[in-house]
Write a protein that holds these residues in place. Structure first.
Motif, PDB file in Angstrom:
ATOM      1  N   LEU A 119     119.873   4.570 -91.160  1.00 42.37           N
ATOM      2  CA  LEU A 119     118.501   4.464 -91.642  1.00 42.37           C
ATOM      3  C   LEU A 119     117.628   3.754 -90.613  1.00 42.37           C
ATOM      4  O   LEU A 119     116.477   4.156 -90.375  1.00 42.37           O
ATOM      5  CB  LEU A 119     118.471   3.708 -92.973  1.00 42.37           C
ATOM      6  N   ALA A 120     118.162   2.713 -89.981  1.00 43.84           N
ATOM      7  CA  ALA A 120     117.418   2.018 -88.933  1.00 43.84           C
ATOM      8  C   ALA A 120     117.102   2.966 -87.783  1.00 43.84           C
ATOM      9  O   ALA A 120     115.965   3.012 -87.280  1.00 43.84           O
ATOM     10  CB  ALA A 120     118.217   0.820 -88.423  1.00 43.84           C
ATOM     11  N   LEU A 121     118.082   3.741 -87.375  1.00 41.99           N
ATOM     12  CA  LEU A 121     117.871   4.710 -86.291  1.00 41.99           C
ATOM     13  C   LEU A 121     116.825   5.744 -86.679  1.00 41.99           C
ATOM     14  O   LEU A 121     115.939   6.092 -85.874  1.00 41.99           O
ATOM     15  CB  LEU A 121     119.196   5.387 -85.952  1.00 41.99           C
ATOM     16  N   HIS A 122     116.904   6.216 -87.911  1.00 39.87           N
ATOM     17  CA  HIS A 122     115.939   7.217 -88.381  1.00 39.87           C
ATOM     18  C   HIS A 122     114.519   6.678 -88.339  1.00 39.87           C
ATOM     19  O   HIS A 122     113.605   7.324 -87.816  1.00 39.87           O
ATOM     20  CB  HIS A 122     116.303   7.654 -89.801  1.00 39.87           C
TER      21      HIS A 122
ATOM     22  N   PRO B  31     112.998   9.491 -96.318  1.00 41.63           N
ATOM     23  CA  PRO B  31     112.575   8.119 -96.172  1.00 41.63           C
ATOM     24  C   PRO B  31     111.837   7.863 -94.884  1.00 41.63           C
ATOM     25  O   PRO B  31     112.180   6.969 -94.116  1.00 41.63           O
ATOM     26  CB  PRO B  31     113.898   7.369 -96.207  1.00 41.63           C
ATOM     27  N   ASP B  32     110.823   8.687 -94.586  1.00 48.49           N
ATOM     28  CA  ASP B  32     110.160   8.500 -93.317  1.00 48.49           C
ATOM     29  C   ASP B  32     108.938   7.608 -93.442  1.00 48.49           C
ATOM     30  O   ASP B  32     108.661   7.074 -94.487  1.00 48.49           O
ATOM     31  CB  ASP B  32     109.748   9.848 -92.726  1.00 48.49           C
TER      32      ASP B  32
ATOM     33  N   LEU C 208     122.170  10.931 -92.132  1.00 44.75           N
ATOM     34  CA  LEU C 208     122.100   9.955 -93.224  1.00 44.75           C
ATOM     35  C   LEU C 208     122.205  10.651 -94.582  1.00 44.75           C
ATOM     36  O   LEU C 208     122.915  10.171 -95.478  1.00 44.75           O
ATOM     37  CB  LEU C 208     120.787   9.177 -93.133  1.00 44.75           C
ATOM     38  N   ALA C 209     121.515  11.775 -94.740  1.00 45.54           N
ATOM     39  CA  ALA C 209     121.527  12.479 -96.019  1.00 45.54           C
ATOM     40  C   ALA C 209     122.921  12.999 -96.349  1.00 45.54           C
ATOM     41  O   ALA C 209     123.388  12.885 -97.489  1.00 45.54           O
ATOM     42  CB  ALA C 209     120.518  13.634 -95.981  1.00 45.54           C
TER      43      ALA C 209
ATOM     44  N   ALA D 282     114.391  14.121 -83.286  1.00 47.49           N
ATOM     45  CA  ALA D 282     115.486  13.147 -83.311  1.00 47.49           C
ATOM     46  C   ALA D 282     115.513  12.396 -84.635  1.00 47.49           C
ATOM     47  O   ALA D 282     116.587  12.114 -85.187  1.00 47.49           O
ATOM     48  CB  ALA D 282     115.337  12.164 -82.140  1.00 47.49           C
ATOM     49  N   SER D 283     114.323  12.092 -85.169  1.00 49.59           N
ATOM     50  CA  SER D 283     114.246  11.446 -86.479  1.00 49.59           C
ATOM     51  C   SER D 283     114.789  12.360 -87.569  1.00 49.59           C
ATOM     52  O   SER D 283     115.498  11.916 -88.479  1.00 49.59           O
ATOM     53  CB  SER D 283     112.789  11.069 -86.771  1.00 49.59           C
TER      54      SER D 283
END
Length: 309
Positions: free
Chosen positions: A89-92, A308-309, A176-177, A168-169
């Motif tokens: 999630l942090a990376l996203h 979760p963007d 993550l999903a 990339a996001s």
């Protein structure tokens, strides 16, 4: 702690109209994430840290109000998975807000919206799920949409770099999903969200401390709104909408998130989309809708949480 509030099962069923309104509000709030990120005068790591911090506080406050526990017994495997998905999630979020800072809200959102294609590819690569006609159409629509929205095919363009960060996001969110769907199944959604956001906060604390101290009053306000509204409230509205809508219907409304984001960026920052960008956005939106229909029609795969963007 024992809750004295009435059980959810005792409440009256939600009306479809109220649930549709909740889903549209959730999509709007998710779409505002990039706009708040653009308004905050800080780097992507600091923005992500602040968002996760405020979201964790909101989730803890909500759990306390409901008398729910966020720390039931977890196995070693579950704890490790929550830490791993928190890191994802942090990376996203860092890649998404980097895309916003580099190429603007519209490019970041459209690049991120490629995530359904990555989910289909990951399911094929990791779980040997065959790519059928629906998945092939999804991949084709997303790929054609990304080609159309690319400003130019060289890395000297800030818009192109921003779009690549957005893609990339989207990829990191797809990972993550898939992890959330298959690895943390059975855990309460609020508990998963709280510990993932807390993990983001702890991971980024050493890197965000300096930028955190340089924020002004408006930046603090926008960070609070980003964490409270675009994370905590938006997720709560989406979950509440499922009480009166099918997962397919709610997912299709959430698919309007890029539309709200582009409209907001056009209004606030004069990021006027070209005809080519609008055509690409329409194809990407079709891919998201197709993905929502595909997930809702698969009993073994519960609908993914909203983006979760």
């Amino acid at each position: 702690m024992t809750s004295h509030r009435p059980a959810l099962s005792a409440t009256r069923p939600a009306s479809p109209a109220a649930s549709r309104l909740q889903a549209h509000l959730a999509a709007l709030l998710f779409g505002l994430s990039g706009i708040f990120g653009a308004l905050i005068h800080a780097d992507a790591v600091t923005v992500t840290f602040g968002r996760a911090l405020f979201a964790s506080a909101a989730l803890a406050g909500f759990a306390c109000w409901r008398g729910a526990s966020l720390s039931p017994r977890l196995s070693t495997r579950q704890s490790a998975l929550l830490l791993a998905t928190g890191a994802l999630l942090a990376l996203h979020w860092v890649t998404f807000f980097t895309a916003v800072k580099t190429g603007g809200v519209a490019m970041a959102t459209l690049g991120f919206a490629s995530f359904p294609a990555f989910i289909a590819l990951l399911d094929c690569a990791l779980f040997q799920e065959r790519i059928g006609p629906d998945e092939g159409l999804l991949l084709g629509l997303a790929s054609a949409g990304l080609v159309l929205v690319t400003p130019s095919f060289h890395l000297a363009s800030h818009g192109t770099i921003g779009l690549l960060w957005g893609v990339a996001s989207g990829f990191s969110f797809a990972v993550l999903a898939v992890a959330n769907r298959r690895a943390v199944r059975g855990l309460p959604a609020a508990q998963v969200a709280f510990w993932q956001n807390t993990t983001v906060t702890l991971i980024l604390l050493p890197f965000a401390a300096r930028g955190w101290l340089q924020l002004d009053g408006m930046d603090w306000l926008n960070l609070a709104l980003l964490g409270l509204l675009c994370t905590g409230l938006a997720h709560g509205l989406f979950v509440a909408s499922l009480a009166g809508l099918s997962a397919r219907s709610s997912g299709m409304i959430i698919a309007l998130e890029p539309v709200y984001a582009i409209a907001g960026a056009w209004w606030l920052f004069n990021e006027r989309p070209s005809v080519r960008m609008l055509a690409g956005a329409a194809l990407i939106l079709c891919a998201i809708v197709l993905s929502a229909r595909r997930r809702a029609a698969t009993p073994a795969s519960p609908p993914l949480p909203p983006a979760p963007d």
